[in-house]
Scaffold this motif. Structure first.
Motif, PDB file in Angstrom:
ATOM      1  N   LYS A   1      13.298  79.283  90.351  1.00  0.00           N
ATOM      2  CA  LYS A   1      13.599  78.421  89.096  1.00  0.00           C
ATOM      3  C   LYS A   1      15.153  78.543  88.838  1.00  0.00           C
ATOM      4  O   LYS A   1      15.916  78.538  87.912  1.00  0.00           O
ATOM      5  N   GLY A   2      16.018  79.075  90.132  1.00  0.00           N
ATOM      6  CA  GLY A   2      17.402  79.101  89.956  1.00  0.00           C
ATOM      7  C   GLY A   2      17.927  80.247  88.949  1.00  0.00           C
ATOM      8  O   GLY A   2      18.920  79.813  88.485  1.00  0.00           O
ATOM      9  N   CYS A   3      17.247  81.334  88.832  1.00  0.00           N
ATOM     10  CA  CYS A   3      17.843  82.322  88.029  1.00  0.00           C
ATOM     11  C   CYS A   3      19.077  83.030  88.457  1.00  0.00           C
ATOM     12  O   CYS A   3      19.754  83.562  87.669  1.00  0.00           O
ATOM     13  N   GLY A   4      19.139  83.051  89.574  1.00  0.00           N
ATOM     14  CA  GLY A   4      20.442  83.708  90.158  1.00  0.00           C
ATOM     15  C   GLY A   4      20.401  85.209  90.483  1.00  0.00           C
ATOM     16  O   GLY A   4      21.259  85.656  90.780  1.00  0.00           O
TER      17      GLY A   4
ATOM     18  N   LEU B   1      24.080  85.371  99.724  1.00  0.00           N
ATOM     19  CA  LEU B   1      23.641  84.342  99.186  1.00  0.00           C
ATOM     20  C   LEU B   1      24.569  83.515  98.253  1.00  0.00           C
ATOM     21  O   LEU B   1      25.448  84.424  97.585  1.00  0.00           O
ATOM     22  N   GLY B   2      24.424  82.355  97.778  1.00  0.00           N
ATOM     23  CA  GLY B   2      25.320  81.563  97.085  1.00  0.00           C
ATOM     24  C   GLY B   2      24.575  80.414  96.651  1.00  0.00           C
ATOM     25  O   GLY B   2      23.503  80.157  96.830  1.00  0.00           O
ATOM     26  N   TRP B   3      25.304  79.614  95.562  1.00  0.00           N
ATOM     27  CA  TRP B   3      24.525  78.313  95.186  1.00  0.00           C
ATOM     28  C   TRP B   3      24.929  77.220  96.056  1.00  0.00           C
ATOM     29  O   TRP B   3      25.884  77.150  96.619  1.00  0.00           O
TER      30      TRP B   3
ATOM     31  N   TYR C   1      16.238  72.638  88.704  1.00  0.00           N
ATOM     32  CA  TYR C   1      16.956  74.063  88.915  1.00  0.00           C
ATOM     33  C   TYR C   1      17.798  74.117  90.290  1.00  0.00           C
ATOM     34  O   TYR C   1      17.598  73.421  91.354  1.00  0.00           O
ATOM     35  N   ASN C   2      19.199  74.640  89.929  1.00  0.00           N
ATOM     36  CA  ASN C   2      19.991  74.601  91.242  1.00  0.00           C
ATOM     37  C   ASN C   2      19.505  75.898  91.999  1.00  0.00           C
ATOM     38  O   ASN C   2      19.026  76.734  91.725  1.00  0.00           O
ATOM     39  N   LEU C   3      19.501  75.595  93.401  1.00  0.00           N
ATOM     40  CA  LEU C   3      18.687  76.345  94.389  1.00  0.00           C
ATOM     41  C   LEU C   3      20.100  77.188  94.754  1.00  0.00           C
ATOM     42  O   LEU C   3      21.000  76.986  95.442  1.00  0.00           O
ATOM     43  N   PRO C   4      19.450  78.519  95.353  1.00  0.00           N
ATOM     44  CA  PRO C   4      20.459  79.443  96.095  1.00  0.00           C
ATOM     45  C   PRO C   4      20.309  79.072  97.625  1.00  0.00           C
ATOM     46  O   PRO C   4      19.310  78.456  97.906  1.00  0.00           O
TER      47      PRO C   4
END
Length: 70
Positions: free
Chosen positions: A12-15, A26-28, A37-40
């Motif tokens: 869910k791209g919580c980061g 890890l990064g975006w 949702y933006n994925l890591p």
């Protein structure tokens, strides 16, 4: 070498995984999953020690650390 595998359906791209990684592995990705949702992504797999902190912190169990290459 360790590989970080992200389940794009569950993420869910919580980061949290990005924030908690002590080795800045890890990064975006800039990519979004079907839910928007933006994925890591693993941006520095050679730095991964396999500690499993990213896997443990993921509230959706969307990330696993495995043996092998990303």
């Amino acid at each position: 070498m360790k590989a970080i595998v992200i389940d794009e359906v569950w993420c869910k791209g919580c980061g949290l995984c990005i924030a908690e990684c002590n080795h800045e592995v890890l990064g975006w990705s800039g990519r979004r999953n079907a839910k928007g949702y933006n994925l890591p992504v693993s941006i520095a797999p050679e730095k991964c020690t396999g500690c499993g902190l990213c896997e443990a912190i993921c509230p959706d169990l969307a990330l696993t650390v495995k043996e092998g290459q990303a």
